[in-house]
Write a protein that holds these residues in place. Sequence first.
Motif, mmCIF file in Angstrom:
data_model
loop_
_atom_site.group_PDB
_atom_site.id
_atom_site.type_symbol
_atom_site.label_atom_id
_atom_site.label_comp_id
_atom_site.label_asym_id
_atom_site.label_seq_id
_atom_site.Cartn_x
_atom_site.Cartn_y
_atom_site.Cartn_z
ATOM 1 N N ARG A 172 67.859 3.319 53.436
ATOM 2 C CA ARG A 172 68.254 4.695 53.771
ATOM 3 C C ARG A 172 68.151 4.722 55.502
ATOM 4 N NH1 ARG A 172 69.308 4.286 49.718
ATOM 5 N NH2 ARG A 172 68.260 5.086 47.722
ATOM 6 N N THR A 198 76.502 16.739 49.256
ATOM 7 C CA THR A 198 75.465 15.758 49.582
ATOM 8 C C THR A 198 75.788 14.437 49.955
ATOM 9 O OG1 THR A 198 74.060 17.280 48.391
ATOM 10 C CG2 THR A 198 72.908 15.399 49.919
ATOM 11 N N THR A 233 78.195 9.399 48.988
ATOM 12 C CA THR A 233 78.526 10.591 48.094
ATOM 13 C C THR A 233 77.122 10.786 47.173
ATOM 14 O OG1 THR A 233 80.586 10.671 48.420
ATOM 15 C CG2 THR A 233 79.717 12.338 47.159
ATOM 16 N N ALA A 234 75.986 11.419 47.363
ATOM 17 C CA ALA A 234 75.011 11.998 46.571
ATOM 18 C C ALA A 234 75.336 12.679 45.412
ATOM 19 C CB ALA A 234 73.732 11.714 47.032
ATOM 20 N N ALA A 235 75.945 13.785 45.742
ATOM 21 C CA ALA A 235 75.969 14.930 45.048
ATOM 22 C C ALA A 235 77.450 15.745 45.377
ATOM 23 C CB ALA A 235 74.987 15.867 44.854
ATOM 24 N N LYS A 280 68.723 17.068 39.552
ATOM 25 C CA LYS A 280 68.521 15.678 39.304
ATOM 26 C C LYS A 280 67.572 15.063 38.526
ATOM 27 C CE LYS A 280 68.219 11.443 42.157
ATOM 28 N NZ LYS A 280 68.514 10.931 43.549
ATOM 29 N N SER A 300 69.599 12.750 54.447
ATOM 30 C CA SER A 300 70.850 13.147 53.690
ATOM 31 C C SER A 300 71.185 14.363 54.526
ATOM 32 C CB SER A 300 70.507 13.490 52.264
ATOM 33 O OG SER A 300 69.556 14.705 52.380
ATOM 34 N N LEU A 304 68.123 18.821 43.616
ATOM 35 C CA LEU A 304 67.051 17.985 43.343
ATOM 36 C C LEU A 304 66.172 18.267 42.082
ATOM 37 C CD1 LEU A 304 65.487 17.236 47.045
ATOM 38 C CD2 LEU A 304 67.414 15.920 45.474
ATOM 39 N N ARG A 332 69.803 22.445 48.040
ATOM 40 C CA ARG A 332 69.192 21.348 48.208
ATOM 41 C C ARG A 332 68.175 21.260 47.061
ATOM 42 N NH1 ARG A 332 64.693 18.773 50.530
ATOM 43 N NH2 ARG A 332 64.831 16.362 50.788
ATOM 44 N N VAL A 385 74.209 10.701 51.744
ATOM 45 C CA VAL A 385 73.171 9.821 52.183
ATOM 46 C C VAL A 385 73.556 9.094 53.125
ATOM 47 C CG1 VAL A 385 71.299 8.620 51.505
ATOM 48 C CG2 VAL A 385 71.902 10.663 49.809
ATOM 49 N N PHE A 436 69.004 16.949 56.926
ATOM 50 C CA PHE A 436 67.653 16.690 56.113
ATOM 51 C C PHE A 436 67.019 15.618 57.006
ATOM 52 C CE2 PHE A 436 70.337 19.050 52.801
ATOM 53 C CZ PHE A 436 69.906 20.297 53.248
ATOM 54 N N THR A 437 66.545 14.689 56.030
ATOM 55 C CA THR A 437 65.978 13.445 56.588
ATOM 56 C C THR A 437 66.856 12.286 56.693
ATOM 57 O OG1 THR A 437 63.818 14.232 55.927
ATOM 58 C CG2 THR A 437 63.970 11.997 56.644
HETATM 59 C C1 LIG Z 1 72.538 8.560 46.310
HETATM 60 C C2 LIG Z 1 71.630 7.618 46.388
HETATM 61 C C3 LIG Z 1 71.639 6.698 47.685
HETATM 62 C C4 LIG Z 1 70.228 8.461 46.206
HETATM 63 O O1 LIG Z 1 69.196 7.327 45.931
HETATM 64 P P1 LIG Z 1 67.670 7.702 45.394
HETATM 65 O O2 LIG Z 1 66.925 6.624 45.607
HETATM 66 O O3 LIG Z 1 67.814 8.545 44.098
HETATM 67 O O4 LIG Z 1 67.182 8.585 46.367
HETATM 68 P P2 LIG Z 1 66.243 8.696 47.869
HETATM 69 O O5 LIG Z 1 65.044 9.108 47.059
HETATM 70 O O6 LIG Z 1 66.257 7.598 48.519
HETATM 71 O O7 LIG Z 1 66.840 10.037 48.564
HETATM 72 C C5 LIG Z 1 67.581 9.764 49.751
HETATM 73 C C6 LIG Z 1 67.985 11.056 50.213
HETATM 74 O O8 LIG Z 1 69.089 11.433 49.489
HETATM 75 C C7 LIG Z 1 68.680 12.736 48.773
HETATM 76 N N1 LIG Z 1 69.329 12.808 47.519
HETATM 77 C C8 LIG Z 1 69.205 11.838 46.455
HETATM 78 N N2 LIG Z 1 69.838 12.236 45.347
HETATM 79 C C9 LIG Z 1 70.326 13.524 45.572
HETATM 80 C C10 LIG Z 1 71.116 14.534 44.783
HETATM 81 N N3 LIG Z 1 71.439 13.887 43.446
HETATM 82 N N4 LIG Z 1 71.570 15.707 45.303
HETATM 83 C C11 LIG Z 1 70.996 15.854 46.726
HETATM 84 N N5 LIG Z 1 70.400 15.174 47.456
HETATM 85 C C12 LIG Z 1 69.914 13.855 46.935
HETATM 86 C C13 LIG Z 1 67.231 12.987 48.743
HETATM 87 O O9 LIG Z 1 66.744 14.163 48.728
HETATM 88 C C14 LIG Z 1 67.017 12.420 50.030
HETATM 89 O O10 LIG Z 1 67.209 13.092 51.097
HETATM 90 P P3 LIG Z 1 66.290 13.418 52.445
HETATM 91 O O11 LIG Z 1 65.759 12.026 52.852
HETATM 92 O O12 LIG Z 1 67.206 14.039 53.519
HETATM 93 O O13 LIG Z 1 65.174 14.019 51.924
HETATM 94 C C15 LIG Z 1 71.743 6.634 45.043
HETATM 95 O O14 LIG Z 1 71.569 7.601 43.874
HETATM 96 C C16 LIG Z 1 73.162 6.182 45.022
HETATM 97 O O15 LIG Z 1 73.288 5.100 45.635
HETATM 98 N N6 LIG Z 1 73.838 6.594 44.280
HETATM 99 C C17 LIG Z 1 75.283 6.116 44.065
HETATM 100 C C18 LIG Z 1 76.143 6.689 45.099
HETATM 101 C C19 LIG Z 1 77.610 6.608 45.000
HETATM 102 O O16 LIG Z 1 77.970 5.514 44.327
HETATM 103 N N7 LIG Z 1 78.463 7.416 45.577
HETATM 104 C C20 LIG Z 1 79.815 7.116 45.389
HETATM 105 C C21 LIG Z 1 80.558 6.317 45.979
HETATM 106 S S1 LIG Z 1 80.062 6.701 48.083
#
Ligand SMILES: CC(C)(COP(=O)(O)OP(=O)(O)OC[C@H]1O[C@@H](n2cnc3c(N)ncnc32)[C@H](O)[C@@H]1OP(=O)(O)O)[C@@H](O)C(=O)NCCC(=O)NCCS
Length: 149
Positions: free
Chosen positions: A110, A100, A43-45, A141, A74, A138, A134, A102, A71-72
Amino acid sequence: MVQVVLPNDANPLGFILGGTVMHLIDIAGAIACHRHTRTLLVTAAVDDLQFLHPITVGDLIILKARVTCAFTTSLEVQVDVFSEETLTGKRLLTSRAFLTFVAVDRDGGRVRVPPLLVETDDERRVCEEAKVRREARLQKKAATRKSEV
Ligand SMILES: CC(C)(COP(=O)(O)OP(=O)(O)OC[C@H]1O[C@@H](n2cnc3c(N)ncnc32)[C@H](O)[C@@H]1OP(=O)(O)O)[C@@H](O)C(=O)NCCC(=O)NCCS
């Protein structure tokens, strides 16, 4: 997903805990996304969440999840939460959440998500709206990251 609200899920007023609803939203959203991607996910968001009506012990909590846009690496999922009175069937929308996820592999890399088949006008509108959300997400973020110490 359908569950009955049990006393253990509730606060002293007999209403389901907000945290329990959030947990179920995360699970329902993840299931819909897993069924689309067939990958590991994180879960990213979770967008801002409102609780419009209480869901009481003995009621059913119903969660309907649908992937709105891929998306790509996510994808976004919409989860609507309803209460349903067991004895009358009266149903109310209590929350609407956008999450969102990932797609990741076991090393944390990824993974590309499969494209979503968008066929109807409604599906196209929903996906366009997801793209707007989205962008806002971003930006938020990036602003949060700027404030990191
Ligand atoms: C979510 C996470 C993988 C994103 O990593 P990052 O290096 O900041 O992001 P990236 O640049 O690799 O982006 C990967 C994708 O996520 C999307 N993304 C990253 N953060 C996001 C956010 N806060 N909201 C929406 N989309 C987001 C990006 O747009 C990208 O999507 P796309 O490839 O479809 O364009 C990372 O922050 C993480 O592991 N967070 C902790 C997750 C977690 O523990 N969740 C709870 C338990 S499951």
